[in-house]
Design a protein around this motif. Structure first.
Motif, PDB file in Angstrom:
ATOM      1  N   ILE A 259       0.819  -1.197   0.064  1.00  0.00           N
ATOM      2  CA  ILE A 259       0.086   0.056  -0.060  1.00  0.00           C
ATOM      3  C   ILE A 259       0.857   1.116  -0.091  1.00  0.00           C
ATOM      4  CG2 ILE A 259      -1.751   1.202   1.323  1.00  0.00           C
ATOM      5  CD1 ILE A 259      -2.696  -1.369   2.575  1.00  0.00           C
ATOM      6  N   ALA A 260       0.914   1.525  -1.075  1.00  0.00           N
ATOM      7  CA  ALA A 260       1.991   2.888  -1.315  1.00  0.00           C
ATOM      8  C   ALA A 260       1.507   4.199  -0.597  1.00  0.00           C
ATOM      9  CB  ALA A 260       2.336   3.014  -2.953  1.00  0.00           C
ATOM     10  N   GLY A 261       2.432   4.776  -0.570  1.00  0.00           N
ATOM     11  CA  GLY A 261       2.102   6.377  -0.301  1.00  0.00           C
ATOM     12  C   GLY A 261       2.350   6.726   1.450  1.00  0.00           C
ATOM     13  N   GLY A 262       2.963   5.831   1.926  1.00  0.00           N
ATOM     14  CA  GLY A 262       3.112   5.945   3.295  1.00  0.00           C
ATOM     15  C   GLY A 262       4.687   6.704   3.576  1.00  0.00           C
ATOM     16  N   ARG A 263       4.584   7.499   4.837  1.00  0.00           N
ATOM     17  CA  ARG A 263       5.954   8.150   4.905  1.00  0.00           C
ATOM     18  C   ARG A 263       6.836   7.669   5.951  1.00  0.00           C
ATOM     19  NH1 ARG A 263       4.223  10.035   0.812  1.00  0.00           N
ATOM     20  NH2 ARG A 263       3.181  11.812   0.601  1.00  0.00           N
TER      21      ARG A 263
ATOM     22  N   THR B  69       3.406  -0.783   4.581  1.00  0.00           N
ATOM     23  CA  THR B  69       2.292  -1.317   4.898  1.00  0.00           C
ATOM     24  C   THR B  69       1.723  -2.143   3.767  1.00  0.00           C
ATOM     25  OG1 THR B  69       1.600   0.827   6.046  1.00  0.00           O
ATOM     26  CG2 THR B  69      -0.398  -0.606   5.249  1.00  0.00           C
TER      27      THR B  69
ATOM     28  N   VAL C 195      -7.601   5.754   0.336  1.00  0.00           N
ATOM     29  CA  VAL C 195      -6.369   6.312   0.585  1.00  0.00           C
ATOM     30  C   VAL C 195      -5.811   7.302  -0.293  1.00  0.00           C
ATOM     31  CG1 VAL C 195      -3.957   5.467   0.893  1.00  0.00           C
ATOM     32  CG2 VAL C 195      -5.782   4.088   1.422  1.00  0.00           C
ATOM     33  N   VAL C 196      -5.917   8.500   0.454  1.00  0.00           N
ATOM     34  CA  VAL C 196      -5.422   9.904  -0.151  1.00  0.00           C
ATOM     35  C   VAL C 196      -3.908  10.054   0.014  1.00  0.00           C
ATOM     36  CG1 VAL C 196      -5.753  12.349  -0.144  1.00  0.00           C
ATOM     37  CG2 VAL C 196      -7.730  10.941   0.313  1.00  0.00           C
ATOM     38  N   ARG C 197      -3.119  10.143  -1.084  1.00  0.00           N
ATOM     39  CA  ARG C 197      -1.826  10.164  -1.067  1.00  0.00           C
ATOM     40  C   ARG C 197      -1.088  11.252  -1.564  1.00  0.00           C
ATOM     41  NH1 ARG C 197      -3.145   5.166  -3.273  1.00  0.00           N
ATOM     42  NH2 ARG C 197      -2.605   3.277  -2.197  1.00  0.00           N
ATOM     43  N   SER C 198      -2.068  12.128  -2.329  1.00  0.00           N
ATOM     44  CA  SER C 198      -1.443  13.730  -2.666  1.00  0.00           C
ATOM     45  C   SER C 198      -2.418  14.466  -2.602  1.00  0.00           C
ATOM     46  CB  SER C 198      -1.028  13.054  -4.104  1.00  0.00           C
ATOM     47  OG  SER C 198      -2.052  12.927  -5.033  1.00  0.00           O
TER      48      SER C 198
ATOM     49  N   GLU D 146      -4.900  13.765  -5.540  1.00  0.00           N
ATOM     50  CA  GLU D 146      -5.962  12.824  -4.995  1.00  0.00           C
ATOM     51  C   GLU D 146      -6.878  13.587  -4.252  1.00  0.00           C
ATOM     52  OE1 GLU D 146      -4.377   9.340  -3.432  1.00  0.00           O
ATOM     53  OE2 GLU D 146      -3.398   8.599  -5.185  1.00  0.00           O
TER      54      GLU D 146
END
Length: 165
Positions: A34-38, A42, A113-116, A119
């Motif tokens: 699940i991409a986008g984490g900092r 995940t 999931v909001v990554r940016s 989005e």
């Protein structure tokens, strides 16, 4: 088993899940990052019957206190049954020999999931307002929790927090 994303050994995870997570079997697993984490990694993990999320520290050198899986697991587990929405936590593994790092397993929760900011811009004004107010409401509920009553009285060092920071 399918190809595993980097940092997740599905061949090692499957028997561990079967032993430690209610309802899990040794069925073949699939997984995706699940991409986008900092920070921590995940993964969405499935056996075609159940969907879980597995969290582990990032690959490479990590600062133990910054990527403490037991700490995350303990807080989310303590918040079960409160007014704060958290996924159901299933099990924690502090033995890095299993998949190469400590990790924990929780239920997967459907959602967006909001990554940016791009989005985020796809929300219409009414949805953006509802999400914003929802965030504030959840933060208020979180701050209303009596941390000692949910079993976190030995968690952290609240005395002198502001002075230290």
């Amino acid at each position: 088993m399918g190809a595993a994303p980097e940092g997740l050994d599905l061949d090692a995870l499957a028997p561990w899940l079967a032993t430690h997570v209610d309802g899990a079997s040794d069925a073949p697993l699939t997984a995706s990052l699940i991409a986008g984490g900092r920070s921590n990694l995940t993964y969405h993990v499935s056996d075609d019957t159940h969907d879980w999320v597995v969290r582990r520290p990032p690959l490479g050198h990590v600062v133990a206190t910054a990527h403490d899986m037991a700490r995350e697991y303990r807080v989310m587990s303590a918040l079960q049954g409160t007014e704060v929405p958290v996924p159901v936590t299933r099990a924690i593994c502090e033995d890095p020999a299993v998949i190469g790092a400590p990790f924990y397993v929780m239920d997967r929760v459907d959602g967006r999931v909001v990554r940016s900011t791009t989005e985020l811009a796809t929300f219409d004004p009414a949805d953006a307002r509802a999400v914003s107010f929802g965030l504030v409401d959840v933060l208020a509920r979180l701050h209303a929790i009596d941390f000692a009553a949910v079993g976190l009285s030995e968690f952290g060092r609240p005395e002198g927090f502001l002075a230290r920071n």
